[in-house]
Design an enzyme around this catalytic site. Structure first.
Site, PDB file in Angstrom:
ATOM      1  N   TYR A   1     -69.516 -12.581  79.837  1.00  0.00           N
ATOM      2  CA  TYR A   1     -68.429 -12.542  80.821  1.00  0.00           C
ATOM      3  C   TYR A   1     -68.638 -13.596  81.917  1.00  0.00           C
ATOM      4  O   TYR A   1     -67.727 -14.370  82.238  1.00  0.00           O
ATOM      5  CB  TYR A   1     -68.373 -11.137  81.434  1.00  0.00           C
ATOM      6  CG  TYR A   1     -67.216 -10.921  82.377  1.00  0.00           C
ATOM      7  CD1 TYR A   1     -65.949 -10.615  81.887  1.00  0.00           C
ATOM      8  CD2 TYR A   1     -67.382 -11.014  83.761  1.00  0.00           C
ATOM      9  CE1 TYR A   1     -64.878 -10.408  82.759  1.00  0.00           C
ATOM     10  CE2 TYR A   1     -66.333 -10.806  84.630  1.00  0.00           C
ATOM     11  CZ  TYR A   1     -65.078 -10.501  84.122  1.00  0.00           C
ATOM     12  OH  TYR A   1     -64.021 -10.302  84.991  1.00  0.00           O
TER      13      TYR A   1
ATOM     14  N   SER B   1     -62.979 -14.710  88.462  1.00  0.00           N
ATOM     15  CA  SER B   1     -63.733 -13.551  88.939  1.00  0.00           C
ATOM     16  C   SER B   1     -64.747 -14.041  89.961  1.00  0.00           C
ATOM     17  O   SER B   1     -65.143 -15.218  89.936  1.00  0.00           O
ATOM     18  CB  SER B   1     -64.494 -12.903  87.774  1.00  0.00           C
ATOM     19  OG  SER B   1     -65.481 -12.002  88.252  1.00  0.00           O
TER      20      SER B   1
END
Ligand code: BGC
Length: 271
Positions: free
Chosen positions: A168, A155
């Site tokens: 995350y 990401s």
């Protein structure tokens, strides 16, 4: 589906979390490039069967396998089933991932642990199973220059800190060094390990960020290229990283984010 040359013919790919979102389009893109695709899923079987059905309709080969990729026994069973069925595996796409967003002081240990288990430990377990198989099988230069390939879906948040998403962001930072370390450790065995770092891609995981006009306008302020990404944007990057066209590429992150990581607030040059 995008138009790919059949560069992955005779290769077997496992895509985790392939029944929805980025994983689904990546499964289609790999199949279009000629790969046989194992569509890993968890929970409802219907969307996984739909991906398999569409690949078969297009003349490809695919198989749905349920496995919780954070569980060692289930990962081992999935690889065994794939190898029993198709002989070996050439490509692993570590795509399955989740968010459990929360202000840090409110975050439960369970919410921290679950995200680390799926996003980071899951990539460890699947990578280990894949690399063991690549080493067991050995090179097949007539099929691919590399003995095996891994693409981890990371990401932009392997680089951009993200308030209220500590679990995350930490998992994706971990993925970044997992990728670099595996690439370093196995380059001499001709195993290539890379990642794709998507920015905002229109899928269910970030529904709230694009579902209303206001939210989308706010999101687009962070994307210089002026549009939200499609899952195909990521699938196409994965296919290239897996192909022999990228044979000299290992240990790198291909950022697919429309410029989100380019500090867009500096783009006017003022101040
Ligand atoms: C997250 C999305 C988010 C995007 C950009 C992704 O990794 O899963 O929710 O929209 O990063 O911030």
């Amino acid at each position: 589906m995008a138009d790919h040359t059949h560069s992955l013919q005779q290769q077997v790919a496992i895509v985790t979390g392939a029944s929805t979102g980025i994983g689904r389009q990546t499964a289609f893109a790999l199949a279009e490039a000629g790969a046989t695709v194992v569509v890993n899923y968890i929970g409802s079987r219907t969307p996984a069967d739909d991906v398999v059905g569409q690949i078969k309709e297009g003349g490809g080969r695919a198989l749905a396998i349920e496995a919780d990729i954070s569980r060692e026994d289930q990962v081992e069973a999935m690889f065994k089933q794939a190898i029993d069925q198709f002989g070996t595996v050439h490509i692993l796409v570590n795509n399955a991932g989740i968010e459990k967003d929360c202000a840090f002081t409110e975050m439960t240990l369970a919410d921290w642990q679950k995200v680390i288990d799926v996003n980071l430990t899951g990539q460890f377990l699947c990578s280990r199973a894949a690399i063991r198989e690549y080493l067991r099988r050995g090179p097949q230069p007539g099929i691919s220059k590399a003995t095996g390939k891994i693409v981890c879906i990371s990401s932009v948040h392997q680089r951009i800190p993200w308030a209220k998403h500590a679990n995350y962001a930490a998992s994706k930072g971990g993925v970044m060094l997992l990728v670099q370390t595996l690439a370093q450790e196995f380059a001499s065995r001709k195993i290539r390990v890379n990642s794709v770092a998507p920015g905002a891609i229109k899928t269910a995981i970030n529904h709230a960020a694009w579902a209303t006009e206001d939210a989308l306008d706010k999101l687009l302020e962070m994307i210089p290229y002026g549009r939200i990404g499609d899952a195909e944007d990521v699938g196409n990057a994965v296919v290239w990283l897996c192909s022999d066209a990228a044979d000299y590429v290992t240990g790198t992150t291909l950022v697919v984010d429309g410029g989100m990581t380019l500090y867009p607030s500096f783009s006017t040059g003022d101040g």
